[in-house]
Design an enzyme around this catalytic site. Structure first.
Site, short mmCIF file in Angstrom:
data_model
loop_
_atom_site.label_atom_id
_atom_site.label_comp_id
_atom_site.label_asym_id
_atom_site.label_seq_id
_atom_site.Cartn_x
_atom_site.Cartn_y
_atom_site.Cartn_z
N GLU A 179 0.82 -1.20 0.00
CA GLU A 179 0.00 0.00 0.00
C GLU A 179 0.87 1.26 0.00
O GLU A 179 0.45 2.30 -0.49
CB GLU A 179 -0.90 -0.02 1.23
CG GLU A 179 -2.02 1.00 1.21
CD GLU A 179 -2.98 0.81 2.35
OE1 GLU A 179 -3.97 1.56 2.41
OE2 GLU A 179 -2.78 -0.08 3.20
N HIS B 7 -3.92 5.70 -2.08
CA HIS B 7 -3.70 6.92 -1.31
C HIS B 7 -3.21 8.03 -2.23
O HIS B 7 -2.13 8.58 -2.07
CB HIS B 7 -2.69 6.66 -0.19
CG HIS B 7 -3.26 5.84 0.93
ND1 HIS B 7 -3.80 6.40 2.07
CD2 HIS B 7 -3.39 4.50 1.07
CE1 HIS B 7 -4.23 5.44 2.86
NE2 HIS B 7 -3.99 4.27 2.28
N GLY C 211 -19.38 -1.28 6.86
CA GLY C 211 -20.46 -0.45 7.37
C GLY C 211 -19.99 0.87 7.91
O GLY C 211 -20.80 1.68 8.37
N ASP D 271 -9.37 -4.54 5.06
CA ASP D 271 -8.46 -3.48 5.52
C ASP D 271 -8.32 -3.52 7.04
O ASP D 271 -8.09 -2.50 7.69
CB ASP D 271 -8.94 -2.10 5.07
CG ASP D 271 -7.83 -1.05 5.12
OD1 ASP D 271 -6.64 -1.44 5.07
OD2 ASP D 271 -8.13 0.15 5.23
N ALA E 50 -8.79 4.81 10.25
CA ALA E 50 -7.48 4.14 10.21
C ALA E 50 -7.68 2.65 10.02
O ALA E 50 -7.51 1.86 10.94
CB ALA E 50 -6.71 4.42 11.50
#
Length: 381
Positions: free
Chosen positions: A129, A195, A249, A274, A309
């Site tokens: 990532e 990102h 959610g 994630d 986060a």
């Protein structure tokens, strides 16, 4: 092993009543043997392939970037227990030498786990990532370690991982050489937009150059608006690009999830968790990439500024949320958590469906989608 009395999920993405035969750890053709070693009565459950999470950071107090075999083993054990039988953890934005060491440890772990026949989730890839991301959309990444995409460094990552790295994320707007980087690396590894603060045109150039993946769509990228469609619009207009969705959610509104399935089509969507190390743990303060994160329920935010986060939800629960709270058909959600990630990772010959010759990884779910049994390589966990 024979699993009887189940609704078997097929490669046609439908459920068919029947049974599943596993021989020598792999799905087998034909009728069940007269005297199987083990018979499991599925009691009418759904029988689906083991899930595959191609983007998560940790669980149960462990993080992939801890850089230890013990952490990877702990992650693999927990993931298998909840029905995620193959994993491709994600790195954070850390110093290059630290990332090389983490990748080297992962490569060694994979070799050792294969020799030992470990029953935890199979480590089948790594999703990088960082560190080639943007400061503007860094999210929970540490800005001090962000660098522009660099071919020499990328090749060091691939070498350290012994080919385990399957995705490398970039923010193409950060470098004038981004398109050249993508062109030169696309045949070595999948290039994703991650990102990034790229606008529509910049993202389209990156996809035209060969990038084919979008990291957690909508999150850590520009908003999708009617005059500035940004990365999301570029993904929509690039038929070869697959997109990750976090359906916990918290990260994406259910209406947006439904709209995305209509916009992209289910075959281009990969459900991810994630998840961070707090997943499967009590509420409290944890760390992610060296930054403090506060977790309450399934919501994880940076202690410093309250920014999201990662998640505290495993992939099985994300899939369940997509079905029960977002209106995604079960047959569709299963494909997006099994078939699609397997194809993205290039491992569909071994994983992602219940088909003869593939690894005997299967999960039984009741009508409420609760896990009733997990079978890994033909062994019930």
């Amino acid at each position: 092993m024979v699993i009887k009395n189940v609704k078997v999920y097929t490669e046609n993405q439908e459920f068919v009543s029947g049974e599943v035969v596993i021989r020598d750890g792999r799905f087998a053709e034909g009728e069940a043997p007269d005297d199987p070693e083990e018979v499991l009565d599925g009691e009418g459950c759904y029988a689906i392939p083991g899930l595959i999470d191609l983007h998560f950071h940790g669980c149960k107090g462990y993080d992939f970037c801890d850089g230890t075999r013990e952490s990877i083993a702990g992650i693999a054990e927990y993931e298998a227990s909840v029905g995620v039988t193959a994993i491709a953890p994600a790195t954070m934005t850390l110093p290059v030498n630290e990332l090389e060491e983490i990748l080297s440890v992962a490569a060694d772990y994979k070799k050792e786990a294969q020799k030992a026949g470990a029953l935890g989730a199979d480590l089948i890839g790594v999703n990088m990532e960082g560190p080639f991301i943007s400061e503007e959309k860094k999210g929970a990444q540490d800005a001090r370690n962000i660098i522009s995409c660099n071919e020499e460094i990328c090749r060091r990552f691939l070498k350290a991982s012994d080919g385990l790295v399957r995705f490398v994320g970039v923010a193409p707007e950060r470098s004038e050489d981004a398109e050249e980087f993508i062109c030169r690396m696309k045949d070595q590894v999948h290039i994703s937009l991650a990102h990034t603060n790229a606008d529509y045109d910049t993202a389209m150039k990156a996809f035209a150059a060969g990038a084919d993946h979008a990291v957690h769509l909508y999150n850590a990228m520009p908003a999708f608006t009617h005059r500035n469609p940004g990365v999301v619009g570029a993904v929509s207009d690039s038929a070869h690009v697959n997109a990750e969705l976090i359906c916990d959610g918290v990260h994406i509104h259910p209406s947006v999830v439904r709209a995305t399935f209509k916009m992209l089509g289910a075959d281009r969507i990969v459900l991810i968790s994630d998840s961070m190390r707090a997943t499967g743990m009590p509420d409290g303060r944890y760390t992610l990439g060296g930054l403090d994160v506060d977790v309450s329920g399934n919501r994880a935010v940076l202690a410093s500024n309250g920014a999201l986060a990662g998640s505290a939800t495993n992939l099985m629960d994300c899939m369940k949320t997509a079905v029960q709270k977002m209106g995604i058909p079960l047959e569709t959600a299963v494909a997006c958590a099994t078939m699609n990630p397997a194809k993205c990772l290039g491992v569909y010959e071994e994983y992602g469906s219940i088909a003869p010759g593939k690894k005997g990884n299967i999960v039984l779910l009741d009508e409420e989608l609760k896990v009733k049994a997990v079978v890994k390589d033909g062994v019930r966990l």
